[in-house]
Design an enzyme around this catalytic site. Structure first.
Site, short mmCIF file in Angstrom:
data_model
loop_
_atom_site.label_atom_id
_atom_site.label_comp_id
_atom_site.label_asym_id
_atom_site.label_seq_id
_atom_site.Cartn_x
_atom_site.Cartn_y
_atom_site.Cartn_z
CG ASP A 166 48.01 21.02 100.85
OD1 ASP A 166 47.50 22.10 100.62
OD2 ASP A 166 47.42 19.94 101.47
CG ASP A 186 41.21 18.27 99.53
OD1 ASP A 186 42.27 17.99 98.78
OD2 ASP A 186 41.24 18.74 100.53
C1 GLA Z 1 44.93 18.84 102.08
C2 GLA Z 1 45.10 18.34 100.90
C3 GLA Z 1 45.00 16.99 100.95
C4 GLA Z 1 45.82 16.47 102.09
C5 GLA Z 1 45.54 17.18 103.15
C6 GLA Z 1 46.80 16.62 104.07
O1 GLA Z 1 43.58 19.01 102.54
O2 GLA Z 1 44.35 19.09 99.76
O3 GLA Z 1 45.02 16.48 99.61
O4 GLA Z 1 47.12 16.38 101.53
O5 GLA Z 1 45.88 18.50 103.08
O6 GLA Z 1 46.49 17.31 105.52
#
Ligand code: GLA
Length: 733
Positions: free
Chosen positions: A472, A540
């Site tokens: 990420d 997301d």
């Molecule tokens: C980001 C990612 C999510 C999740 C969060 C965790 O927003 O896109 O899918 O992994 O971080 O903190």
């Protein structure tokens, strides 16, 4: 095939031709890019005629007072000799003079292509042309690289700049320039923000400049580094279009300029914003690669890029290899995870057919919310008292893979790493740095930072049996200033190079681990990442209605094999919307299927439905993940995608209805990508019997008039609700 006859270069792929020539002055004139043309002995009709000099134009030199660079389609353009358009390259010499004049000095053609030092690049069978130009002012040289990938009709381009005896400063060094005759184009860009990534927008170009770019430090969800230039009549299956894709994950720009003479220029490359790079005598600068393709119709353009990405971008163990169905812990648990909970969920998941359980954020020491601990990559001993080695052994016993979330490029102020190395974060001394999601960005231009991260992350992954990593990167860059002052001129670019160094070392150390890129969803969704990580979490936003739109837009430039897509719980966490499990599954199944919900909160019926969905998906997985995906063209209330296997024997169609319209008739659904001569049986997903049989030509040319959008329940006809889907399976002998 690349042919060079006298001063004319012709680059042919299966369906396209690209031509340019060297003028008497040594400049390169772009002649043609489009549908393939035959080799001939006279291309003079393609040469720009310039019998009369106009008004206040600048003649390049007195040998031909009518030759004005601004009136030509050029292959390469700089500043100061009469072309007033946006240049591909701008350099400054020791005197701060920005005039340069690059002319042809040589070329070579060879089979294959070179890697680009420090940058990800395409690979595989191709033929390459290198054109060498030299600056009459500074003697600096430029090499223009063209690699032709014949079967997918793509040409990969980049530029190298090499300083000669004197130091120069690069103020702009883009990857490709394409000058086209005419001005009747529209440009499609893919814009957005967090949870509304990849909103395709089309605008008509007019005289002036349009810029699609990112200044955030990553390729960004604001403007994806993929654009399409369409001729006026271009639709899915007809009309010319050009696609341009940059293999780069940092600040980028795609510039479209229509000049006063009705010539259109497209440029793509590293954003010149906050970019300046000194090159000492003999030093070389490599730009990232830019991939261009021409096709008749956007469906064919997408096919070209899908094939190119699957064959020449994604590499290693997971290339063309089916991906596991995963359950991710995030939306069900957020930071509230521990060993017992995870094992319980993993057991349940395995029983329903899942193959991988991903432990998302929240697993490392002190990480109970997003205010701390990034940088300290040790499992939280309170949550995981037995450590990850034991945990992964438990996973093995259960019979499910273990995946882990990491965010290597970031540091929390509240972390051991930051307390020890405050100068490792990007910041301006004396100025409080601005946070994003309560975190700072590490200075990846520094070797010591990269080395620390590489060894820490590799050790962590080695410490257990891990089969998947979600990488990420949750914030954009600010306070872009390095403690190493000499890095500041092109720090954004150096950060990107540092990211590639990490990605190469960490993914290279674990060739069999499936890496999924992520950046708060799709904030870094580009071909650069895909050279290391075969798939990316596209957004997301797990709401099926929004995802349908996002994934449709993504499909213009990217195959479904690179798109992570999950079924999540109700009400949807991003929109509050309620959609059926079938809808959430149908949409997610058109990407790399995963789920992100608490299985224990589901009814038994829902659990059984999920088990059935997974079983069906596994049965069709080869085609769902690597078959040819198409967009269907339907009235506004509907949407549709389909996927066809490579022998055109089987297909799956997803029909999506936004709202249920009372007393309406169902739309005519014209399929695509089938074999005209084959006879297909058509059934609904899960049904025992087909409801129709038809030939490919009928399905594609006439289309299907379906039962009103309704289904039978307990013997009664029920309307398909808002946001409903139908999934059809087509089979032939
Ligand atoms: C980001 C990612 C999510 C999740 C969060 C965790 O927003 O896109 O899918 O992994 O971080 O903190």
């Amino acid at each position: 095939m690349i042919t060079v006859v006298k001063n004319i270069f012709k680059l042919d792929s299966e369906e396209t031709s690209y031509l340019f020539r060297v003028l008497d002055t040594g400049h390169l004139e772009q002649l043609y890019y489009g549908k393939k043309i035959q080799v001939c002995d006279d291309y003079s009709l393609l040469f720009e005629k310039h019998g009369i000099a106009f008004g206040n134009t600048v003649a390049y030199d007195q040998s031909d007072v009518n030759l004005c660079l601004e009136q030509l389609c050029l292959e390469f353009s700089t500043n100061g000799k009469g072309d007033f358009r946006e240049p591909i390259l701008q350099i400054k010499d020791r005197r701060d003079c920005r005039v340069s004049d690059f002319v042809y000095v040589g070329h070579q053609v060879y089979s294959g292509k070179k890697e680009v030092e420090g940058l990800p690049s395409s690979y595989g069978a191709c033929e390459t042309l290198e054109i060498i130009l030299e600056d009459r002012v500074t003697r600096a040289q430029v090499v223009l690289h063209y690699s032709v990938f014949e079967r997918c009709d793509c040409i990969v381009r980049r530029m190298s700049v090499i300083a000669a005896e004197q130091e120069i400063t690069l103020e702009r060094a883009l990857s490709m320039q394409l000058d086209l005759p005419g001005e009747d184009y529209s440009m499609v860009t893919f814009n957005g923000a967090w949870v509304r990534e990849m909103q395709g927008e089309e605008k008509t170009l007019s005289r002036g400049i349009y810029v699609n770019d990112s200044k955030t430090g990553v390729s960004s969800n604001h403007h994806n580094p993929f654009v399409i230039l369409k001729e006026r009549d271009c639709v899915e299956n007809s009309g010319g279009c050009y696609g341009v894709h940059l293999i780069y994950s940092g600040n980028h720009c795609e510039i479209a300029e229509v000049n006063p003479y009705g010539r259109t220029r497209i440029l793509s490359g590293i954003n010149p914003h906050c970019f300046s790079r000194k090159l000492r005598a003999g030093e070389r600068f490599e730009t990232p690669e830019s991939v261009m393709s021409y096709a008749r119709g956007t469906a064919q353009l997408s096919k070209n890029f899908h094939a190119f990405i699957n064959e020449h971008i994604v590499r290693g163990h997971w290339k063309n290899k089916t991906r596991p169905v995963l359950l991710n812990s995030w939306e069900a648990n957020y930071f509230d995870i521990d060993e017992e909970k995870i094992l319980q969920q993993a057991r349940k998941a395995q029983a329903l057919g899942f193959e991988l359980f991903v432990i998302d954020d929240g697993w490392f020491e002190g990480r109970n919310d997003d205010t701390s601990s990034l940088g300290d990559w040790a499992p939280d001993h309170k949550k995981f008292p037995n450590g990850f080695k034991t945990l992964s052994e438990e996973f093995e016993k259960i019979g499910i893979g273990m995946g882990l979330w990491i965010e290597p490029e970031m540091v929390s102020e509240n972390s051991g790493l930051f307390r020890e190395h405050p100068d490792w974060a990007l910041c301006v001394p004396g100025l409080a740095p601005s946070c994003g999601r309560n975190q700072l960005v590490l200075d990846l231009s520094r070797d010591d930072v990269c080395e620390h991260l590489i060894s820490t992350i590799i050790k962590r992954i080695q410490s257990a049996k891990i089969s998947y990593i979600k990488w990420d990167m949750n914030r954009n860059l600010s306070d872009v200033c390095s403690a190493l002052l000499s890095h500041n001129g092109d720090l954004y670019h150096r950060f990107t190079l540092g990211y590639y160094k990490l990605a190469a070392a960490i993914t290279g150390a674990f060739p069999e681990i499936l890496f999924e890129g992520c950046s708060a969803g799709g904030n870094r969704f580009d071909l650069g990442v895909m050279c290391y990580m075969p798939q990316i979490w596209a957004s997301d936003n797990t709401d099926a209605h929004c995802r349908m739109q996002i994934q449709r837009s993504v499909s213009f430039g990217y195959p479904q094999s690179v798109v992570g897509a999950h079924v999540s719980a109700l009400p949807n966490a991003q929109t509050g919307r309620l959609t059926s499990l079938q809808t959430r599954f149908g949409v997610a199944a058109f990407g790399m299927l995963g789920y992100e919900l608490d299985l224990f909160e589901l009814s038994e019926r829902e659990q059984n439905d999920i088990a059935r969905q997974i079983a069906w998906y596994k049965q069709h997985r080869g085609m769902m993940q690597f078959g040819q995906q198409y967009r269907l063209t339907l009235p506004t209330n509907y949407d549709g995608m389909m996927v066809v296997d490579d022998r055109q024997q089987n297909a799956v169609v997803l029909m999506y209805q936004t709202l249920h319209l009372p007393n309406d008739v169902s739309p005519v659904v014209k399929l695509t990508g089938l074999d005209e001569a084959r006879r297909y049986t058509i059934s609904e997903m899960g049904a025992d019997q087909p409801f129709a049989t038809a030939n490919g030509d009928l399905l594609m040319n006439c289309g299907m008039k379906l039962e009103r959008f309704s289904h039978q329940e307990n013997g009664a006809g029920i309307y398909l609700p808002d946001f409903g889907v139908k999934i059809f399976c087509l089979k032939s002998e």
